[in-house]
Design a protein around this motif. Structure first.
Motif, short mmCIF file in Angstrom:
data_model
loop_
_atom_site.label_atom_id
_atom_site.label_comp_id
_atom_site.label_asym_id
_atom_site.label_seq_id
_atom_site.Cartn_x
_atom_site.Cartn_y
_atom_site.Cartn_z
N PRO A 1 -15.69 -8.80 20.10
CA PRO A 1 -16.55 -9.98 20.08
C PRO A 1 -16.79 -10.41 18.63
CG PRO A 1 -17.87 -8.01 20.47
CD PRO A 1 -16.44 -7.58 20.46
N SER A 2 -16.89 -11.70 18.39
CA SER A 2 -17.07 -12.19 17.03
C SER A 2 -18.49 -11.90 16.51
CB SER A 2 -16.83 -13.70 16.98
OG SER A 2 -17.89 -14.38 17.63
N ASP A 3 -18.63 -11.99 15.20
CA ASP A 3 -19.96 -11.83 14.58
C ASP A 3 -20.93 -12.87 15.13
OD1 ASP A 3 -18.50 -10.03 13.13
OD2 ASP A 3 -19.18 -10.70 11.17
N VAL A 4 -20.43 -14.10 15.34
CA VAL A 4 -21.29 -15.19 15.84
C VAL A 4 -21.82 -14.84 17.22
CG1 VAL A 4 -21.29 -17.59 16.63
CG2 VAL A 4 -20.16 -16.99 14.48
N CYS B 1 -22.13 -11.84 18.59
CA CYS B 1 -23.07 -10.70 18.48
C CYS B 1 -24.42 -11.15 17.93
CB CYS B 1 -22.47 -9.62 17.58
SG CYS B 1 -21.06 -8.76 18.31
N ASN B 2 -24.40 -12.03 16.94
CA ASN B 2 -25.65 -12.51 16.34
C ASN B 2 -26.44 -13.36 17.32
OD1 ASN B 2 -27.40 -12.73 13.98
ND2 ASN B 2 -26.78 -14.88 13.93
N THR B 3 -25.74 -14.24 18.05
CA THR B 3 -26.39 -15.11 19.04
C THR B 3 -27.08 -14.31 20.13
OG1 THR B 3 -24.75 -16.85 18.65
CG2 THR B 3 -25.99 -16.97 20.71
N HIS B 4 -26.47 -13.17 20.50
CA HIS B 4 -27.01 -12.36 21.60
C HIS B 4 -27.85 -11.18 21.11
CE1 HIS B 4 -23.84 -14.71 23.56
NE2 HIS B 4 -24.52 -14.54 24.67
N GLY B 5 -28.13 -11.14 19.81
CA GLY B 5 -29.04 -10.12 19.28
C GLY B 5 -28.44 -8.75 19.08
N PHE B 6 -27.10 -8.67 19.02
CA PHE B 6 -26.45 -7.38 18.83
C PHE B 6 -26.01 -7.20 17.37
CE2 PHE B 6 -25.36 -8.32 23.40
CZ PHE B 6 -26.26 -7.40 23.94
N MET B 7 -26.99 -7.08 16.49
CA MET B 7 -26.73 -6.89 15.07
C MET B 7 -27.54 -5.71 14.54
SD MET B 7 -24.55 -9.32 14.30
CE MET B 7 -24.52 -9.64 12.53
N ASP C 1 -26.75 0.08 4.60
CA ASP C 1 -26.99 0.08 3.16
C ASP C 1 -25.66 0.07 2.41
OD1 ASP C 1 -27.83 0.41 0.59
OD2 ASP C 1 -29.00 2.22 0.93
N ASN C 2 -25.35 -1.05 1.76
CA ASN C 2 -24.13 -1.18 0.97
C ASN C 2 -24.49 -1.03 -0.50
OD1 ASN C 2 -21.69 -1.78 -0.21
ND2 ASN C 2 -21.56 -3.87 0.58
N GLN C 3 -24.58 0.24 -0.96
CA GLN C 3 -24.91 0.56 -2.34
C GLN C 3 -26.19 -0.14 -2.78
OE1 GLN C 3 -21.24 -0.49 -4.42
NE2 GLN C 3 -20.47 1.58 -4.16
N GLY C 4 -27.22 -0.03 -1.93
CA GLY C 4 -28.52 -0.58 -2.27
C GLY C 4 -28.78 -1.97 -1.71
N THR C 5 -27.77 -2.62 -1.19
CA THR C 5 -27.93 -3.96 -0.61
C THR C 5 -27.84 -3.86 0.91
OG1 THR C 5 -26.88 -4.99 -2.53
CG2 THR C 5 -27.02 -6.31 -0.51
N LYS C 6 -28.82 -4.42 1.59
CA LYS C 6 -28.83 -4.40 3.05
C LYS C 6 -27.91 -5.51 3.59
CE LYS C 6 -31.94 -1.13 3.57
NZ LYS C 6 -31.58 0.16 4.18
N GLU C 7 -26.97 -5.12 4.45
CA GLU C 7 -26.05 -6.09 5.03
C GLU C 7 -26.10 -6.02 6.55
OE1 GLU C 7 -22.12 -6.29 3.57
OE2 GLU C 7 -22.70 -6.11 1.45
N LYS C 8 -26.00 -7.20 7.19
CA LYS C 8 -26.02 -7.29 8.66
C LYS C 8 -24.60 -7.20 9.19
CE LYS C 8 -28.61 -10.13 11.29
NZ LYS C 8 -29.29 -11.40 11.69
N VAL C 9 -24.41 -6.36 10.20
CA VAL C 9 -23.11 -6.24 10.85
C VAL C 9 -23.32 -6.14 12.36
CG1 VAL C 9 -21.93 -5.12 8.92
CG2 VAL C 9 -23.15 -3.72 10.59
N PRO C 10 -22.31 -6.47 13.15
CA PRO C 10 -22.45 -6.36 14.61
C PRO C 10 -22.72 -4.92 15.06
CG PRO C 10 -20.53 -7.69 14.05
CD PRO C 10 -21.00 -7.05 12.77
N ASP C 11 -23.59 -4.79 16.05
CA ASP C 11 -23.86 -3.49 16.66
C ASP C 11 -23.05 -3.42 17.96
OD1 ASP C 11 -24.84 -1.18 17.77
OD2 ASP C 11 -26.95 -1.63 17.43
N ARG D 1 -24.21 -1.01 20.98
CA ARG D 1 -25.30 -1.51 21.83
C ARG D 1 -24.81 -2.67 22.69
NH1 ARG D 1 -29.87 -4.80 21.39
NH2 ARG D 1 -29.36 -5.45 19.27
N ALA D 2 -23.93 -3.50 22.13
CA ALA D 2 -23.41 -4.63 22.89
C ALA D 2 -22.69 -4.15 24.15
CB ALA D 2 -22.46 -5.45 22.02
#
Length: 320
Positions: A36-39, A41-47, A51-61, A64-65
């Protein structure tokens, strides 16, 4: 006599066509995985975040999906079935996720003893475990028109080593009384699948002939007294590495994007799809040969190999 010659010629042509068809049907096909695409997953709340070297990044979960969306399971199963009918080997994403969970001992990032690190996202790790040649990214939503429904969809074929888009299909199905999303999707995409599949195969055939693309980075630890300008037998280390790349890439194809005394960056590095045993070769497998080469005499350079996904490898010189 003339008639016999015509018959023999016709028979030979038919046999030739038969061999051609046989050869085509037995052509090596890419391994696919539908995600499933990132879009979506994000639309349906599966994100989720990592921690990417101190930076928080959103990725699909994805885990849980699959646990919570029966539509997702049904839709991916439907696309898998359509691709399987066209002879494409498939990796089942839900099974790959379970394999990834079983390897939970693997860290979220690879860290050297000297403190250097290469961040690797959960998505990169998923690709490494799946080892699919092509990712089919799927986005869809259901549109209601009175009692009827239709599906609007986008299918994107992505090279899992480079993330380049290599095929696409999109559209909206005709309104239907069908209740199941998977059935609506099949009705919408079925007439586009042959062209989509042909584009995937054409791209893979080019990879088979000309090699898969990866990127290789060479760096050095600050603690190492040497650099890429250090000479071995009258050649700077950067020249030695460049010569190794020429000898080991497929048809000598690669681009040196940047090179200084402290780093080198190679793009469009073409490597064979498979080794002599028929196993798929990724950036890690290719770079490991260079790692061993640099670790052997006369260079004897201790080094650290780190990877991101299937298509990126970094060798850091001077420590582990």
């Amino acid at each position: 006599m003339k008639l016999n010659i015509i018959k023999i010629t016709a028979l030979m042509l038919l046999m030739g066509l038969g061999f051609a068809k046989q050869g085509f049907s037995q052509a090596k096909k890419p391994t696919l995985m539908v995600v499933p695409s990132d879009v979506w997953c994000n639309t349906h709340g599966f994100m989720t975040t990592y921690d990417n070297q101190g930076t928080k990044e959103k990725v699909p979960d994805y885990k849980r999906a699959f646990q919570e969306s029966t539509d997702l399971i049904a839709v991916i199963a439907k696309i898998n079935g359509l691709m399987a009918k066209r002879g494409f080997p498939l990796k089942n994403m839900e099974s790959v996720i379970k394999s990834l969970a079983a390897e939970s001992a693997e860290d979220a990032m690879l860290t050297s003893k000297g403190g250097s690190a290469v961040a690797e996202s959960p998505v990169d790790k998923l690709k490494k475990v799946a080892k699919a040649d092509i990712i089919i990214q799927l986005t869809w939503d259901v549109i209601a028109t009175g009692p009827k429904k239709s599906v609007r969809y986008i299918l994107q074929g992505l090279d899992s080593y480079t993330d380049k888009q290599i095929a696409t299909a999109e559209g909206t199905g005709n309104p239907s009384f069908a209740a199941e999303t998977a059935v609506l999707l099949e009705e919408a995409v079925v007439d586009k699948m042959d062209n989509f599949s042909a584009s995937l195969q054409t791209y893979f055939d080019d990879l088979f002939a000309n090699g898969r693309e990866i990127t290789i980075r060479i760096k050095k630890f600050d603690s190492w007294s040497g650099d890429l300008e250090k000479e071995y037998g009258g050649k700077e280390l950067s020249e030695v590495i460049d010569d190794w790349m020429k000898a080991n890439t497929l048809k000598g194809r690669f681009s040196t994007t940047d090179a200084t005394e402290n780093m080198m960056f190679f793009e469009q590095v073409r490597i064979p799809l498979y080794d002599a045993a028929g196993n798929a070769i990724d950036a890690r497998g290719f770079a490991r040969k260079l790692q061993k080469f640099l670790n052997s005499p006369p260079y004897s350079i201790t080094n650290k190999l780190m990877t991101r996904g299937l298509g990126q490898a970094t060798i850091v010189l001077g420590d582990k």
